[in-house]
Design a protein around this motif. Structure first.
Motif, PDB file in Angstrom:
ATOM      1  N   ARG A 198       0.831  -1.210   0.000  1.00 49.85           N
ATOM      2  CA  ARG A 198       0.000   0.000   0.000  1.00 49.85           C
ATOM      3  C   ARG A 198       0.865   1.260   0.000  1.00 49.85           C
ATOM      4  NH1 ARG A 198      -3.223  -2.436   4.260  1.00 49.85           N
ATOM      5  NH2 ARG A 198      -2.397  -0.815   5.662  1.00 49.85           N
ATOM      6  N   LEU A 199       1.939   1.235   0.787  1.00 51.69           N
ATOM      7  CA  LEU A 199       2.837   2.389   0.829  1.00 51.69           C
ATOM      8  C   LEU A 199       3.455   2.659  -0.543  1.00 51.69           C
ATOM      9  CD1 LEU A 199       4.637   1.698   4.235  1.00 51.69           C
ATOM     10  CD2 LEU A 199       3.252   3.718   3.708  1.00 51.69           C
ATOM     11  N   ALA A 221       0.873   4.063  -2.989  1.00 51.27           N
ATOM     12  CA  ALA A 221       0.497   5.443  -2.705  1.00 51.27           C
ATOM     13  C   ALA A 221       1.592   6.428  -3.079  1.00 51.27           C
ATOM     14  CB  ALA A 221       0.139   5.584  -1.227  1.00 51.27           C
ATOM     15  N   ARG A 222       2.837   6.058  -2.832  1.00 55.36           N
ATOM     16  CA  ARG A 222       3.956   6.995  -3.039  1.00 55.36           C
ATOM     17  C   ARG A 222       4.614   6.818  -4.402  1.00 55.36           C
ATOM     18  NH1 ARG A 222       6.806  10.382  -4.070  1.00 55.36           N
ATOM     19  NH2 ARG A 222       8.405  11.472  -2.858  1.00 55.36           N
ATOM     20  N   GLU A 265       7.055   8.392   2.203  1.00 49.76           N
ATOM     21  CA  GLU A 265       6.486   9.180   3.282  1.00 49.76           C
ATOM     22  C   GLU A 265       5.658   8.296   4.220  1.00 49.76           C
ATOM     23  OE1 GLU A 265       4.157  11.940   1.131  1.00 49.76           O
ATOM     24  OE2 GLU A 265       5.869  13.133   0.441  1.00 49.76           O
ATOM     25  N   PRO A 266       5.423   8.757   5.459  1.00 54.06           N
ATOM     26  CA  PRO A 266       4.520   8.027   6.345  1.00 54.06           C
ATOM     27  C   PRO A 266       3.126   7.942   5.714  1.00 54.06           C
ATOM     28  CG  PRO A 266       5.720   9.738   7.540  1.00 54.06           C
ATOM     29  CD  PRO A 266       5.984   9.967   6.080  1.00 54.06           C
ATOM     30  N   GLY A 267       2.401   6.909   6.080  1.00 53.15           N
ATOM     31  CA  GLY A 267       1.049   6.764   5.545  1.00 53.15           C
ATOM     32  C   GLY A 267       0.535   5.355   5.743  1.00 53.15           C
ATOM     33  N   GLU A 268      -0.739   5.154   5.432  1.00 49.02           N
ATOM     34  CA  GLU A 268      -1.358   3.834   5.527  1.00 49.02           C
ATOM     35  C   GLU A 268      -1.223   3.227   6.919  1.00 49.02           C
ATOM     36  OE1 GLU A 268      -3.081   2.772   2.916  1.00 49.02           O
ATOM     37  OE2 GLU A 268      -2.426   4.537   1.784  1.00 49.02           O
ATOM     38  N   GLY A 269      -1.110   4.094   7.936  1.00 52.33           N
ATOM     39  CA  GLY A 269      -0.945   3.616   9.302  1.00 52.33           C
ATOM     40  C   GLY A 269       0.499   3.434   9.718  1.00 52.33           C
ATOM     41  N   TYR A 270       1.430   3.607   8.772  1.00 53.43           N
ATOM     42  CA  TYR A 270       2.862   3.502   9.098  1.00 53.43           C
ATOM     43  C   TYR A 270       3.375   4.898   9.454  1.00 53.43           C
ATOM     44  CZ  TYR A 270       7.831   2.476   8.772  1.00 53.43           C
ATOM     45  OH  TYR A 270       9.175   2.341   9.049  1.00 53.43           O
ATOM     46  N   PRO A 271       4.087   5.069  10.590  1.00 53.23           N
ATOM     47  CA  PRO A 271       4.332   6.413  11.126  1.00 53.23           C
ATOM     48  C   PRO A 271       5.569   7.161  10.641  1.00 53.23           C
ATOM     49  CG  PRO A 271       5.040   4.754  12.715  1.00 53.23           C
ATOM     50  CD  PRO A 271       4.438   4.008  11.555  1.00 53.23           C
ATOM     51  N   TRP A 272       6.478   6.509   9.883  1.00 53.16           N
ATOM     52  CA  TRP A 272       7.773   7.144   9.637  1.00 53.16           C
ATOM     53  C   TRP A 272       8.141   7.166   8.150  1.00 53.16           C
ATOM     54  CZ3 TRP A 272       8.863   2.710  13.275  1.00 53.16           C
ATOM     55  CH2 TRP A 272       8.553   3.072  14.587  1.00 53.16           C
TER      56      TRP A 272
END
Length: 293
Positions: A18-19, A22-23, A91-98
């Motif tokens: 997912r990350l 998205a990126r 970038e952070p996203g999808e519930g991942y913070p960093w």
């Protein structure tokens, strides 16, 4: 694999997919595969045939990411072995913070999974790499490496080592106390990788071809980069490694102390959650003790 750290975040292939989508949508259709390793601080996923996504597992390593990516670009032209090349920042996203990163894939297996076919060649390759690293003039770098806990006095680790020694033997205590007695480094600080364990060495056709994981790059005492003598090399080839690097008695003793302390502290911490690394830790302890037989 169970979680290794109390503050470790959940990472799996679905999240990483997912990350990436998205990126970096241009890479979303590429195959994604977990790279199983003894690494403790980052999760690694092969992306397609020539890339890897690397995601911090714990907050303590996040602050080093940007520095590491800058350092890798500075280091690469000066080192005789391949090192990771950063390609893109996620970038952070999808519930991942960093933030996370995509790197060029380095072919091969870790030295924990694929053995070294010629230890004398490994001595040459590692000594050449360490010497080249120590010669680099970092004074004009935009981001300066700071002093490392692994390149400072061994005495800073005494408390933690003593706690680990409580479940070990008198021989371990004697070896640790001998290392503590070695004079501290009095020379100019040099660059150190700080974590030259088998899991951070890439092997192709029985030969070390690359060194990875530079988040621990710091300046200080070169002794911490001698740990391959006890985590990778045998009793027969350790003297060749020492000779190739022209290591004095005090530095060698401190290097042995670093290997012993890393093994002692890591063994109980990872024995249930990272058995491959626990085997390396046990091996380091045994190899240090073998020096005194």
């Amino acid at each position: 694999m169970s979680k290794m750290h109390a503050d470790e975040v959940d990472i799996d292939s679905v999240l990483v997919g997912r990350l990436i989508a998205a990126r970096f949508p241009r890479w979303a259709a590429l195959p994604l595969e977990l790279v199983r390793s003894a690494g403790t601080n980052n999760a690694l996923y092969r992306l397609g045939s020539d890339m890897a996504a690397r995601l911090p597992r714990i907050p303590g390593v996040v602050k080093h990411q940007h520095k590491e990516q800058q350092w890798l670009q500075e280091l690469a032209p000066h080192l005789p072995l391949a090192i990771p090349a950063p390609l893109a920042i996620g970038e952070p996203g999808e519930g991942y913070p960093w933030p996370w990163a995509v790197y060029r894939w380095l072919d091969g297996e870790s030295a924990e999974r694929q053995g070294i076919s010629d230890e004398k060649q490994a001595v040459h390759d590692l000594a050449h790499f360490i010497s080249a690293l120590q010669r680099i003039d970092f004074s004009r770098w935009q981001i300066q490496p700071s002093p490392s806990s692994r390149s400072g006095p061994l005495s800073r680790r005494d408390r933690y080592v003593r706690e680990a020694i409580a479940v070990n033997t008198d021989a371990v205590t004697r070896a640790w106390e001998k290392a503590l007695q070695a004079p501290e480094w009095a020379g100019l600080p040099v660059l150190t990788h700080g974590d030259l364990l088998p899991g951070n060495m890439v092997v192709q056709q029985g030969r070390i071809s690359a060194i990875i994981d530079f988040e621990g790059l710091r300046i200080g005492d070169p002794a911490c980069d001698l740990i391959p003598a006890w985590c990778l090399l045998s009793r027969q080839t350790r003297p060749l490694f020492r000779e190739a690097l022209s290591v004095d008695n005090a530095t060698w003793e401190r290097g042995r102390g670093w290997a012993l302390s890393i093994g002692l502290i890591a063994l109980p911490y990872y024995q249930h959650t990272n058995p491959v690394f626990a085997v390396t830790a046990r091996h380091m302890i045994d190899e240090v003790l073998a020096d005194y037989e």
